[in-house]
Design a protein around this motif. Structure first.
Motif, short mmCIF file in Angstrom:
data_model
loop_
_atom_site.label_atom_id
_atom_site.label_comp_id
_atom_site.label_asym_id
_atom_site.label_seq_id
_atom_site.Cartn_x
_atom_site.Cartn_y
_atom_site.Cartn_z
N PRO A 59 -18.95 1.71 -12.08
CA PRO A 59 -18.74 3.15 -12.30
C PRO A 59 -17.37 3.58 -11.80
O PRO A 59 -16.88 3.08 -10.79
CB PRO A 59 -19.86 3.79 -11.47
CG PRO A 59 -20.20 2.78 -10.43
CD PRO A 59 -19.99 1.44 -11.07
N MET A 60 -16.74 4.48 -12.54
CA MET A 60 -15.43 4.99 -12.17
C MET A 60 -15.56 6.47 -11.80
O MET A 60 -16.38 7.19 -12.37
CB MET A 60 -14.45 4.83 -13.32
CG MET A 60 -14.27 3.41 -13.82
SD MET A 60 -13.32 2.37 -12.69
CE MET A 60 -11.64 2.92 -13.04
N GLU A 61 -14.78 6.89 -10.85
CA GLU A 61 -14.77 8.30 -10.47
C GLU A 61 -13.38 8.88 -10.74
O GLU A 61 -12.38 8.16 -10.68
CB GLU A 61 -15.15 8.48 -9.00
CG GLU A 61 -14.18 7.87 -8.02
CD GLU A 61 -14.64 8.06 -6.58
OE1 GLU A 61 -13.78 8.31 -5.72
OE2 GLU A 61 -15.86 7.94 -6.32
N THR A 62 -13.34 10.16 -11.04
CA THR A 62 -12.08 10.85 -11.33
C THR A 62 -11.60 11.56 -10.07
O THR A 62 -12.35 12.26 -9.41
CB THR A 62 -12.26 11.87 -12.46
OG1 THR A 62 -12.72 11.17 -13.63
CG2 THR A 62 -10.96 12.56 -12.79
N ARG A 63 -10.33 11.35 -9.74
CA ARG A 63 -9.71 12.01 -8.58
C ARG A 63 -8.53 12.84 -9.06
O ARG A 63 -7.81 12.44 -9.98
CB ARG A 63 -9.20 10.97 -7.58
CG ARG A 63 -10.25 10.01 -7.02
CD ARG A 63 -10.91 10.60 -5.79
NE ARG A 63 -11.56 9.58 -5.01
CZ ARG A 63 -11.01 8.92 -3.99
NH1 ARG A 63 -9.76 9.17 -3.64
NH2 ARG A 63 -11.69 8.02 -3.32
N THR A 64 -8.28 13.96 -8.41
CA THR A 64 -7.13 14.81 -8.73
C THR A 64 -6.37 15.11 -7.45
O THR A 64 -6.96 15.41 -6.42
CB THR A 64 -7.57 16.12 -9.39
OG1 THR A 64 -8.29 15.84 -10.59
CG2 THR A 64 -6.36 16.98 -9.74
N GLY A 65 -5.04 15.01 -7.52
CA GLY A 65 -4.20 15.35 -6.38
C GLY A 65 -3.09 16.28 -6.80
O GLY A 65 -2.68 16.31 -7.96
N SER A 66 -2.59 17.05 -5.84
CA SER A 66 -1.48 17.98 -6.14
C SER A 66 -0.32 17.69 -5.20
O SER A 66 -0.50 17.17 -4.09
CB SER A 66 -1.92 19.43 -5.97
OG SER A 66 -2.27 19.70 -4.62
N TYR B 123 -0.42 10.24 -4.25
CA TYR B 123 -0.89 9.92 -2.90
C TYR B 123 -2.09 10.79 -2.54
O TYR B 123 -3.05 10.33 -1.90
CB TYR B 123 0.23 10.16 -1.87
CG TYR B 123 1.30 9.11 -1.82
CD1 TYR B 123 1.01 7.76 -2.00
CD2 TYR B 123 2.63 9.46 -1.57
CE1 TYR B 123 2.01 6.80 -1.94
CE2 TYR B 123 3.64 8.50 -1.50
CZ TYR B 123 3.32 7.17 -1.69
OH TYR B 123 4.31 6.22 -1.62
N GLY B 124 -2.03 12.07 -2.93
CA GLY B 124 -3.14 12.98 -2.62
C GLY B 124 -4.43 12.56 -3.29
O GLY B 124 -5.52 12.59 -2.69
N ALA B 125 -4.34 12.14 -4.56
CA ALA B 125 -5.54 11.69 -5.26
C ALA B 125 -6.13 10.44 -4.62
O ALA B 125 -7.34 10.22 -4.65
CB ALA B 125 -5.22 11.43 -6.73
N LEU B 126 -5.26 9.63 -4.02
CA LEU B 126 -5.72 8.41 -3.35
C LEU B 126 -6.12 8.65 -1.89
O LEU B 126 -6.63 7.74 -1.24
CB LEU B 126 -4.59 7.38 -3.35
CG LEU B 126 -4.19 6.75 -4.69
CD1 LEU B 126 -2.87 6.01 -4.55
CD2 LEU B 126 -5.29 5.80 -5.17
N CYS B 127 -5.87 9.86 -1.39
CA CYS B 127 -6.06 10.17 0.05
C CYS B 127 -5.19 9.24 0.89
O CYS B 127 -5.64 8.65 1.89
CB CYS B 127 -7.53 10.05 0.44
SG CYS B 127 -8.60 11.26 -0.36
#
Length: 387
Positions: free
Chosen positions: A225-232, A276-280
């Motif tokens: 399963p894949m999850e979607t991440r968003t970063g700003s 980087y934000g989307a990856l934490c």
């Protein structure tokens, strides 16, 4: 009637991106090579596995081969695949296998059925290879990159691995053709010697991981399963004396330049921080501290490429990114498409997934007073979900 497997894992796999060779990158939480080894470890007909590795890869290999009981100690490979195979065959000679299967380390989805059919055909014919009949229409390229003619596809196959041989046959062929540099696979040696090679119809899932996007496809094959991440991301740089600004990797003529520790590319900085934000994974300053003089004047593609490589290292992919540049001048519109292309190339993604646009603040604030330029960005990525 013993069967040995020779896995070629000495390459650097640069086209796949990432900080590690592709065979050691994680796929569904495990190194690609480990999944390849397991496919043969679990096959009843396979007695031993010999892996050829690159220089300095001993520790990476050891982590990948933990628990693989059929694996012999690895041997170092050469600069070219053909040299690596020959060295691996020499290492296997003392165990005198009847059949050897030669396989790419980056094909972790080879099926037990394909392995069995290759072994059976090698016993019967002496040489066999897994292959897929071509189903697409083929075109030959002519002048200026235009299609020149349609090539009949009848009887054409795409060679894959494993390629299986009677051991003494393929060992003798590798010694005989050691000086040839035009052999693109092991079956080519048999063909050059006039020895027929049986075609074993393979399965389309026997994917060879070559490029970054192949990891995303491999994750789908695993059913992970894949999850979607968003970063700003947001960045600001003030103007100083100069004759151009660098925006999204493009030098744009202007009455001033942007002041910063690196090249002050606000657009690329904002996008890098968004990833980087989307990856934490913090921000640019964490990975490339401004107190470190080695980054003074550095081109910002170094930062963006690092962020994109972190996505690939975690078996993810960049789905979309959107950069907005905020300034009164210079005009961004004439350079927008070039900027998109530069960003797409650095991140190893398709141009259709990259947006660049610009706006003003209607003469309000520091950008309205033409004191500097700001940029904001949003990045959307997909990563394997771990619960």
């Amino acid at each position: 009637m013993s069967v040995a497997v020779l896995i070629v894992a000495a390459g650097k796999g640069l086209r796949a991106g990432g900080e590690l060779p592709k065979q050691y990158q994680l796929l569904g939480g495990e190194p690609v090579l480990r999944r390849t080894l397991r496919a043969f470890e679990e096959h009843a007909e396979v007695d031993r596995i010999q892996v050829v590795i690159g220089e300095g890869a001993d520790e990476l290999y050891a982590r990948s081969a933990t628990g693989i009981t059929k694996a012999l100690p690895p041997v170092p490979g050469g600069a070219e695949r053909q040299v690596s195979v020959r060295l691996g065959l020499q290492a296997l000679a003392s165990s005198e296998p009847e059949i050897v299967l030669i396989h790419d380390a980056a094909r972790p989805f080879v099926s037990a059925a394909t392995i069995s059919r290759c072994v059976a055909e090698a016993r019967k014919n002496g040489a066999a290879l897994a292959a897929l009949p071509l189903s697409d229409t083929l075109k030959r390229e002519g002048a200026k990159g235009l299609a020149e003619e349609t090539v009949p596809r009848a009887g054409l196959w795409r060679a894959q691995t494993p390629q299986a041989f009677r051991f003494e046959l393929i060992r003798e062929l590798h010694e005989r053709f050691a000086d040839r540099d035009d052999m693109t696979d092991d079956a080519s040696l048999a063909e050059a010697a006039g020895h027929g090679v049986a075609l074993v119809e393979d399965e389309t899932t026997n994917l060879k991981i070559t490029r970054p996007e192949d990891f995303a496809l491999a994750e789908k094959l695993l059913g992970a399963p894949m999850e979607t991440r968003t970063g700003s991301g947001f960045d600001v740089h003030a103007f100083e004396e100069g004759d151009h600004v660098t925006l999204c990797g493009v030098m744009v003529p202007h009455t001033h330049k942007l002041k910063g520790h690196s090249d002050a590319d606000v657009g690329m900085h904002a996008l890098t921080d968004a990833i980087y934000g989307a990856l934490c994974e913090g921000d640019i300053g964490q990975h490339f501290p401004p107190s470190d003089e080695q980054w003074r004047g550095a081109p910002s593609d170094v930062f963006l490429r690092h962020a994109a490589d972190l996505v690939k290292k975690r078996c993810g992919r960049i789905v979309h990114c959107d950069v907005t540049i905020i300034c009164e001048a210079p005009k961004v519109g004439p350079h927008r498409e070039t900027m998109r292309g530069v960003l797409a190339e650095i991140m190893g993604t398709d141009l259709s997934r990259v947006s660049v646009k610009a706006t003003t603040t209607e003469a309000l604030g520091f950008t309205g007073r033409r004191e500097g330029i700001a940029a904001q960005a949003i990045a959307t990525i997909k990563l394997p979900s771990h619960g």
